[in-house]
Structure formats: structure tokens, C-alpha cells
Design a protein around this motif. Structure first.
Motif, mmCIF file in Angstrom:
data_model
loop_
_atom_site.group_PDB
_atom_site.id
_atom_site.type_symbol
_atom_site.label_atom_id
_atom_site.label_comp_id
_atom_site.label_asym_id
_atom_site.label_seq_id
_atom_site.Cartn_x
_atom_site.Cartn_y
_atom_site.Cartn_z
ATOM 1 N N LEU A 134 0.819 -1.203 0.000
ATOM 2 C CA LEU A 134 0.000 0.000 0.000
ATOM 3 C C LEU A 134 0.855 1.256 0.000
ATOM 4 N N GLU A 135 1.900 1.274 0.802
ATOM 5 C CA GLU A 135 2.791 2.433 0.852
ATOM 6 C C GLU A 135 3.486 2.637 -0.495
ATOM 7 N N HIS A 136 3.877 1.535 -1.103
ATOM 8 C CA HIS A 136 4.518 1.616 -2.421
ATOM 9 C C HIS A 136 3.568 2.210 -3.454
ATOM 10 N N MET A 137 2.315 1.763 -3.459
ATOM 11 C CA MET A 137 1.348 2.251 -4.437
ATOM 12 C C MET A 137 0.995 3.719 -4.195
ATOM 13 N N LYS A 138 0.989 4.145 -2.942
ATOM 14 C CA LYS A 138 0.730 5.552 -2.631
ATOM 15 C C LYS A 138 1.845 6.430 -3.183
ATOM 16 N N ASN A 139 3.072 5.924 -3.144
ATOM 17 C CA ASN A 139 4.197 6.684 -3.687
ATOM 18 C C ASN A 139 4.193 6.677 -5.216
ATOM 19 N N LEU A 140 3.789 5.550 -5.781
ATOM 20 C CA LEU A 140 3.762 5.422 -7.238
ATOM 21 C C LEU A 140 2.628 6.231 -7.853
ATOM 22 N N ASP A 141 1.461 6.198 -7.204
ATOM 23 C CA ASP A 141 0.252 6.819 -7.760
ATOM 24 C C ASP A 141 -0.489 7.556 -6.638
ATOM 25 N N PRO A 142 0.008 8.736 -6.236
ATOM 26 C CA PRO A 142 -0.514 9.418 -5.050
ATOM 27 C C PRO A 142 -1.811 10.203 -5.254
ATOM 28 N N HIS A 143 -2.299 10.287 -6.489
ATOM 29 C CA HIS A 143 -3.558 10.993 -6.772
ATOM 30 C C HIS A 143 -3.498 12.447 -6.317
ATOM 31 N N LYS A 144 -2.438 13.115 -6.739
ATOM 32 C CA LYS A 144 -2.269 14.534 -6.458
ATOM 33 C C LYS A 144 -3.007 15.377 -7.502
ATOM 34 N N VAL A 145 -3.066 16.672 -7.264
ATOM 35 C CA VAL A 145 -3.654 17.600 -8.228
ATOM 36 C C VAL A 145 -2.832 17.578 -9.513
ATOM 37 N N TYR A 146 -3.513 17.474 -10.657
ATOM 38 C CA TYR A 146 -2.829 17.514 -11.949
ATOM 39 C C TYR A 146 -2.672 18.976 -12.358
ATOM 40 N N LYS A 147 -1.429 19.440 -12.436
ATOM 41 C CA LYS A 147 -1.147 20.855 -12.671
ATOM 42 C C LYS A 147 -0.643 21.111 -14.084
ATOM 43 N N GLY A 148 -1.202 20.362 -15.033
ATOM 44 C CA GLY A 148 -0.797 20.545 -16.414
ATOM 45 C C GLY A 148 -1.870 21.225 -17.247
ATOM 46 N N ASP A 149 -1.714 21.142 -18.557
ATOM 47 C CA ASP A 149 -2.617 21.800 -19.501
ATOM 48 C C ASP A 149 -3.766 20.846 -19.837
ATOM 49 N N LEU A 150 -4.715 20.766 -18.941
ATOM 50 C CA LEU A 150 -5.826 19.832 -19.108
ATOM 51 C C LEU A 150 -6.692 20.176 -20.315
ATOM 52 N N LYS A 151 -6.805 21.450 -20.620
ATOM 53 C CA LYS A 151 -7.630 21.847 -21.774
ATOM 54 C C LYS A 151 -7.095 21.245 -23.061
ATOM 55 N N SER A 152 -5.779 21.231 -23.215
ATOM 56 C CA SER A 152 -5.174 20.659 -24.423
ATOM 57 C C SER A 152 -5.427 19.160 -24.500
ATOM 58 N N ILE A 153 -5.371 18.499 -23.350
ATOM 59 C CA ILE A 153 -5.639 17.055 -23.319
ATOM 60 C C ILE A 153 -7.094 16.788 -23.677
ATOM 61 N N PHE A 154 -7.990 17.533 -23.063
ATOM 62 C CA PHE A 154 -9.423 17.332 -23.325
ATOM 63 C C PHE A 154 -9.774 17.608 -24.792
ATOM 64 N N ASN A 155 -9.082 18.556 -25.398
ATOM 65 C CA ASN A 155 -9.351 18.901 -26.796
ATOM 66 C C ASN A 155 -9.046 17.739 -27.750
ATOM 67 N N GLU A 156 -8.228 16.788 -27.302
ATOM 68 C CA GLU A 156 -7.901 15.627 -28.132
ATOM 69 C C GLU A 156 -8.967 14.533 -28.036
ATOM 70 N N LEU A 157 -9.967 14.744 -27.173
ATOM 71 C CA LEU A 157 -11.000 13.732 -26.933
ATOM 72 C C LEU A 157 -12.350 14.293 -27.390
ATOM 73 N N PRO A 158 -12.742 14.054 -28.635
ATOM 74 C CA PRO A 158 -13.911 14.727 -29.218
ATOM 75 C C PRO A 158 -15.236 14.385 -28.559
ATOM 76 N N ASN A 159 -15.324 13.220 -27.907
ATOM 77 C CA ASN A 159 -16.603 12.804 -27.318
ATOM 78 C C ASN A 159 -16.535 12.680 -25.796
ATOM 79 N N LEU A 160 -15.632 13.429 -25.182
ATOM 80 C CA LEU A 160 -15.485 13.377 -23.729
ATOM 81 C C LEU A 160 -16.767 13.831 -23.039
ATOM 82 N N LYS A 161 -17.285 12.993 -22.135
ATOM 83 C CA LYS A 161 -18.524 13.284 -21.426
ATOM 84 C C LYS A 161 -18.315 13.458 -19.920
#
Length: 316
Positions: A263-290
Motif C-alpha cells: 500500500l505504501e509503495h502504491m501511494k508513492n507510485l500513484d498518489p492521486h495529487k492535483v494535476y497541474k498541467g494543460d488539461l484543456k489541451s488534453i481534453f481537446n484531443e477527446l472529441p466525445n469526452l462526457k
């Protein structure tokens, strides 16, 4: 539609709705949840459930293939097997997912999330897997095509960094998707999971570029990506660490001790932090995102509102 991951608990309904009323003003319209035995099904109907994340067994293929030697290697004894699977018979997986499917329909969920993945506990450190992705996909198809029949919510298959559906390989993704018989189907792209498949990403800018590249590699399959789990990781080259100490402690521990290390290993690997990137650009690549679901780690309802608002700043 924007939602956030939340598992209701008893005696916190009032506090939840105080926070939720505030978040609705920010554009949040519901939650993605897991249906468990800790609450009666009727209690879930009080909440604004939009999505149901189906139960996930990270380790299941040995049990499904009835390889008792490997099952006991991972879970030691009858008690360990029963605590994890609730049965000694492989049919429990079909029974569990069928009940989840019916329960999700009863609470009128709009979509379901199904993990297509398998990893044995020791391999989360070594990445020395027993199975290929195609083997995991083929066995998953046997379960999916037996469980999901007729009408029901949109069924979204989520990517993970383990063997199975990673969304990195167009041909494997196409192979799996075409063989799912359930008609109301699609994909859910988990951002941190796809980042975890590449060790050389150092920041969110590079993560943006990598994710967009992988979406483009899906070709026309990108139109079936109807959902996204928004979450980020810590860019500290965690996977380059020497895990020999953890592996030694894991090897010498009992099942409970091993679980804590995993569990500790998985928390370090995938901590589910805030994504501080360009989400709009990512979403724009998904034409049917719901469905955009903020799958973030929070310690209590008191800090939930602040974390959700922080993540929303990178979406608006």
C-alpha cells in the motif's frame, strides 16, 4: 460533466452535502463512487451518484485460472484467500461483478468503470510479470462478456500501468474493444496511470505532451474515450529507486505486513495529487469526452473542498 471520487460513509451525509453545495457553484455535478457492503444500497440513492467504479481485484488471474499454487503463494492460507476473494471458487468473480452491475442500475448510475489489469503483489516492485497484456485481455473478456449483458449504463474500461489495458498499444486496444459484446461501451483515460508507464517524465509539461501523444496513437479509437480520471503524480523518479530493502522486508513479512508495504509503495507510485498541467489541451484531443472525474486523494471532508477547487483551476 465534472464529478469527484467519493465513497460515502455512515454519519457524514450532512457534512458531505454542505461541501457539495459549495462545489456545485464551481460546476461540479456529482460523484463517482464504489458500492460496498459498508452502507445499504438505499443510502447511495441519497447521493448525486453519476458513476460507479466497480470493485477491483489487482490480483485475480491465478485465482481465475485456478492455479492454487500461485494463489497460496500470494495469500498463504484459507483465511487470506477468503478475506480477498470471499470464496475458493472462481465463479465468485462473476457473481460479484453481476451484483455490482445490477446495483449500479438500481441507483441509476450513468457510467461504470472497470479496471482491465492484473499484477501479482511482488511484481509491483520488480515489474517482472508472469503474464502478457494479451493474456490478461483474453481472460478479462471472458468475465466481461459473461457479466455485462443487455441494457445498462455506459461501461468504461480504465487503463493501468500493469499488463492489460494500458492504452499505449493501438492494436491491443482495438483487439480488446472489438471483442467486448456489451454495446454501450467506451474507455476511461486515467492520467496518472498512463504517466506511470513512462519513467522519463519529469514534469507536467512533459506529461501533457506524453498523454497527448498516446491519445493521438489511438487513432479513431479516441472517439470512444468518454471519461477521464484527473490526477497527478510526484515527479521524483520514484521508480528509479533501489527497492531491495522493501523487497526484503516484503519477502519476510506476513500477509498483513506485506499489504502495508504494498500500500505504501502504491501511494508513492500513484498518489492521486492535483494535476497541474494543460488539461484543456488534453481534453481537446477527446472529441466525445462526457465525464471528467477528479480522482484525488484527501484525508477528510474538511480538506476536500480546497483540493477540488485547486484542481478546477486547471480545468476552467
Amino acid at each position: 460533466m465534472i464529478s469527484f471520487s467519493f465513497i460515502p460513509k455512515s454519519k457524514e451525509e450532512e457534512n458531505f452535502f454542505k461541501v457539495y453545495e459549495t462545489l456545485k457553484n464551481e460546476g461540479v455535478t456529482g460523484i463517482e463512487t464504489i458500492i460496498g457492503d459498508h452502507l445499504p444500497l438505499e443510502s447511495y440513492k441519497k447521493y448525486p451518484v453519476k458513476g460507479v467504479h466497480l470493485l477491483y481485484y489487482p490480483t485475480w488471474l491465478e485465482f481465475w485460472k485456478e492455479d492454487q499454487e500461485k494463489v497460496r503463494e500470494d495469500f498463504y492460507n484459507d483465511e487470506g484467500i477468503l478475506n480477498y476473494y470471499r470464496s475458493f471458487k472462481k465463479e465468485i468473480l462473476l457473481k460479484t461483478f453481476k451484483k455490482q452491475f445490477e446495483d449500479a442500475k438500481k441507483i441509476e448510475a450513468k457510467y461504470l468503470v472497470f479496471h482491465v489489469s492484473h499484477v501479482r503483489p511482488k511484481h509491483i516492485f520488480t515489474f517482472d510479470f508472469d503474464y502478457t497484456s494479451i493474456e490478461v485481455l483474453d481472460e478479462t473478456l471472458k468475465i466481461v462478456n459473461e457479466v455485462f449483458k443487455g441494457d445498462g449504463p455506459l461501461l468504461l474500461f480504465e487503463n493501468l500501468p500493469w499488463p492489460g489495458l494500458t492504452l499505449k498499444d493501438y492494436q491491443l486496444t482495438k483487439y480488446f474493444f472489438e471483442r467486448v459484446k456489451y454495446e454501450n461501451k467506451g474507455f476511461l483515460l486515467d492520467l496518472s496511470h498512463i504517466i506511470c508507464t513512462e519513467r522519463n517524465i519529469n514534469n507536467f509539461q512533459e506529461a501533457d505532451q506524453y498523454i497527448i501523444k498516446k491519445i493521438k496513437n489511438l487513432g479513431k479509437l479516441n472517439r470512444f474515450v468518454y471519461g477521464v480520471h484527473v490526477n497527478g503524480i510526484d515527479f521524483k523518479n520514484y521508480l528509479d529507486k533501489d527497492f531491495s530493502k522493501e523487497i526484503e522486508e516484503w519477502s519476510n513479512g506476513d500477509r498483513n505486513g506485506k499489504f502495508k508495504i504494498e500500500l505504501e509503495h502504491m501511494k508513492n507510485l500513484d498518489p492521486h495529487k492535483v494535476y497541474k498541467g494543460d488539461l484543456k489541451s488534453i481534453f481537446n484531443e477527446l472529441p466525445n469526452l462526457k465525464y471528467i472525474n477528479l480522482e484525488l486523494n484527501f484525508s477528510s471532508l474538511d480538506c476536500l473542498e480546497e483540493i477540488i477547487k485547486e484542481q478546477l483551476n486547471y480545468i476552467k
